[in-house]
Design an enzyme around this catalytic site. Structure first.
Site, PDB file in Angstrom:
ATOM      1  N   ASN A   9       8.063   2.257  -3.466  1.00 45.30           N
ATOM      2  CA  ASN A   9       7.637   0.910  -3.082  1.00 45.30           C
ATOM      3  C   ASN A   9       6.114   0.947  -2.980  1.00 45.30           C
ATOM      4  O   ASN A   9       5.562   1.479  -2.025  1.00 45.30           O
ATOM      5  CB  ASN A   9       8.275   0.559  -1.722  1.00 45.30           C
ATOM      6  CG  ASN A   9       7.752  -0.744  -1.159  1.00 45.30           C
ATOM      7  OD1 ASN A   9       7.088  -1.513  -1.862  1.00 45.30           O
ATOM      8  ND2 ASN A   9       8.043  -1.005   0.112  1.00 45.30           N
ATOM      9  N   LYS A  11       4.059  -1.411  -2.523  1.00 48.35           N
ATOM     10  CA  LYS A  11       3.493  -2.413  -1.608  1.00 48.35           C
ATOM     11  C   LYS A  11       2.308  -3.125  -2.277  1.00 48.35           C
ATOM     12  O   LYS A  11       2.329  -3.330  -3.480  1.00 48.35           O
ATOM     13  CB  LYS A  11       3.119  -1.756  -0.281  1.00 48.35           C
ATOM     14  CG  LYS A  11       4.294  -0.946   0.287  1.00 48.35           C
ATOM     15  CD  LYS A  11       4.132  -0.530   1.695  1.00 48.35           C
ATOM     16  CE  LYS A  11       5.356   0.261   2.126  1.00 48.35           C
ATOM     17  NZ  LYS A  11       5.380   0.582   3.536  1.00 48.35           N
ATOM     18  N   HIS A  93      12.498  -6.108   3.114  1.00 41.63           N
ATOM     19  CA  HIS A  93      11.687  -5.023   3.672  1.00 41.63           C
ATOM     20  C   HIS A  93      11.156  -5.440   5.046  1.00 41.63           C
ATOM     21  O   HIS A  93      10.852  -6.621   5.261  1.00 41.63           O
ATOM     22  CB  HIS A  93      10.520  -4.707   2.724  1.00 41.63           C
ATOM     23  CG  HIS A  93       9.801  -3.461   3.108  1.00 41.63           C
ATOM     24  ND1 HIS A  93       8.836  -3.457   4.089  1.00 41.63           N
ATOM     25  CD2 HIS A  93       9.939  -2.183   2.687  1.00 41.63           C
ATOM     26  CE1 HIS A  93       8.396  -2.214   4.238  1.00 41.63           C
ATOM     27  NE2 HIS A  93       9.049  -1.424   3.401  1.00 41.63           N
ATOM     28  N   GLU A  95       8.367  -5.223   6.353  1.00 38.46           N
ATOM     29  CA  GLU A  95       7.068  -5.923   6.323  1.00 38.46           C
ATOM     30  C   GLU A  95       7.256  -7.390   5.957  1.00 38.46           C
ATOM     31  O   GLU A  95       6.509  -8.249   6.428  1.00 38.46           O
ATOM     32  CB  GLU A  95       6.112  -5.204   5.349  1.00 38.46           C
ATOM     33  CG  GLU A  95       5.606  -3.894   5.948  1.00 38.46           C
ATOM     34  CD  GLU A  95       5.317  -2.796   4.940  1.00 38.46           C
ATOM     35  OE1 GLU A  95       5.168  -3.080   3.740  1.00 38.46           O
ATOM     36  OE2 GLU A  95       5.265  -1.619   5.362  1.00 38.46           O
ATOM     37  N   GLU A 165      15.425   1.967   6.935  1.00 40.16           N
ATOM     38  CA  GLU A 165      14.013   2.260   7.199  1.00 40.16           C
ATOM     39  C   GLU A 165      13.670   1.894   8.637  1.00 40.16           C
ATOM     40  O   GLU A 165      13.395   0.717   8.931  1.00 40.16           O
ATOM     41  CB  GLU A 165      13.132   1.438   6.263  1.00 40.16           C
ATOM     42  CG  GLU A 165      13.357   1.744   4.801  1.00 40.16           C
ATOM     43  CD  GLU A 165      12.130   1.390   3.967  1.00 40.16           C
ATOM     44  OE1 GLU A 165      11.632   2.290   3.293  1.00 40.16           O
ATOM     45  OE2 GLU A 165      11.657   0.258   4.030  1.00 40.16           O
ATOM     46  N   GLY A 171       5.002   4.120   7.342  1.00 44.36           N
ATOM     47  CA  GLY A 171       3.546   4.209   7.230  1.00 44.36           C
ATOM     48  C   GLY A 171       2.870   4.822   8.444  1.00 44.36           C
ATOM     49  O   GLY A 171       1.651   4.766   8.587  1.00 44.36           O
ATOM     50  N   SER A 211       7.955   7.214   5.954  1.00 48.86           N
ATOM     51  CA  SER A 211       7.181   8.449   5.933  1.00 48.86           C
ATOM     52  C   SER A 211       7.925   9.621   5.287  1.00 48.86           C
ATOM     53  O   SER A 211       7.742  10.772   5.671  1.00 48.86           O
ATOM     54  CB  SER A 211       6.692   8.818   7.334  1.00 48.86           C
ATOM     55  OG  SER A 211       5.855   7.794   7.852  1.00 48.86           O
TER      56      SER A 211
HETATM   57  P1  PGA Z   1       6.152   4.849   3.851  1.00 51.19           P
HETATM   58  O1  PGA Z   1       6.822   3.430   3.465  1.00 51.19           O
HETATM   59  O2  PGA Z   1       6.851   5.879   2.991  1.00 51.19           O
HETATM   60  O3  PGA Z   1       4.706   4.690   3.517  1.00 51.19           O
HETATM   61  O4  PGA Z   1       6.423   5.069   5.294  1.00 51.19           O
HETATM   62  C1  PGA Z   1       8.190   3.322   3.178  1.00 51.19           C
HETATM   63  C2  PGA Z   1       8.564   1.891   2.950  1.00 51.19           C
HETATM   64  O5  PGA Z   1       8.027   1.019   3.648  1.00 51.19           O
HETATM   65  O6  PGA Z   1       9.383   1.570   2.068  1.00 51.19           O
END
Ligand code: PGA
Length: 251
Positions: A9, A11, A93, A95, A165, A171, A211
């Protein structure tokens, strides 16, 4: 046997030219025995598609609206994604939920619309830190799955991937422990068995995300109910993404 899927992803990262370069580097990764998907920003899709042509890497998008077309400024339709070469789309997601007011209801509408057009959907679920600390992780996941997958048929579930997640792990560098991730992924599989049936549950790919990186991926992916990863930061680094693909190919 359910599929292991390693999805990146991206982003809101990479301009079209940068995306072409990253996608080309990912297309060079050899020896993948799992499904590999990249989900760049919308304007990068055509360029990424061209760069992965001839490789096994699949293309996905990061969102999709539930209407076919019309006055929805800033949104994108399933038909547009398909014509741009997408096979997958990420829906719900955290976010999107946190910053763009997505709800379980819109997640459900978007999921149904994408499936109806033939896209495979990665439906994201996960609890916040506060919810985990209050001991309501399973209630939250239960609600997100029940409402997010509402009215889907067993047949449609063949094109649904779930990404667990935990919001506190995205992140932040704070990964869920292997046991924490496994516990929730197992809970999700049990819930799918209840809502659909045991065969659907057995066949559904459940990814962990938050992460996941080159150092922790092997142990997470070795857990019995974790069938892949949705990877943010580490998916932007071809060498790290290659290590995660290799770990996904080992299971
Ligand atoms: P990250 O993001 O691996 O940077 O923690 C994962 C995601 O949001 O899909």
């Amino acid at each position: 046997m359910r599929k292991t899927i390693i999805a990146g992803n991206w982003k809101m990262n990479k301009t079209p030219s940068e995306a072409a370069e990253l996608a080309a580097a990912i297309a060079q990764i050899q020896g993948a025995k799992c499904e590999v998907v990249i989900c760049p920003p919308f304007v990068d899709l055509f360029y990424a598609k061209k760069a992965i042509e001839g490789s096994c890497v699949k293309l996905g998008a990061q969102n999709c609206h539930f209407k076919e077309s019309g006055a929805f400024t800033g949104e994108i339709s399933a038909d547009m994604l398909i014509e741009a070469g997408c096979e997958y789309v990420i829906i719900g997601h955290s976010e999107r939920r946190q910053y763009f007011a997505e709800t379980d209801e819109t997640v459900n509408l978007r999921t149904k619309a994408a499936l109806a057009k033939g896209l495979k959907v990665i439906v994201c679920v996960g609890e916040t830190r506060e919810e985990r600390e209050n001991g309501i992780t399973e209630n939250v996941i239960d609600r997100q799955i029940r409402l997010g997958l509402k009215d889907l048929s067993k047949e449609e579930m063949a094109n649904v991937v779930i990404a667990y997640e935990p919001v506190w792990a995205i992140g932040t560098g704070l990964t869920a422990t292997n046991e924490q991730a496994e516990e929730v992924c197992k809970f999700i599989r049990g819930l799918i068995a209840k809502l659909f049936d045991a065969d659907v549950a057995e066949e559904t790919t459940i990814q962990y995300g938050g992460s996941m990186n080159a150092g922790n991926c092997a142990a997470l992916l070795a857990m019995p109910n974790i069938d892949g990863g949705l990877i943010g930061g580490a998916a932007l680094k071809p060498a790290d993404f290659a290590t995660i693909i290799a770990a996904g190919s080992a299971n």
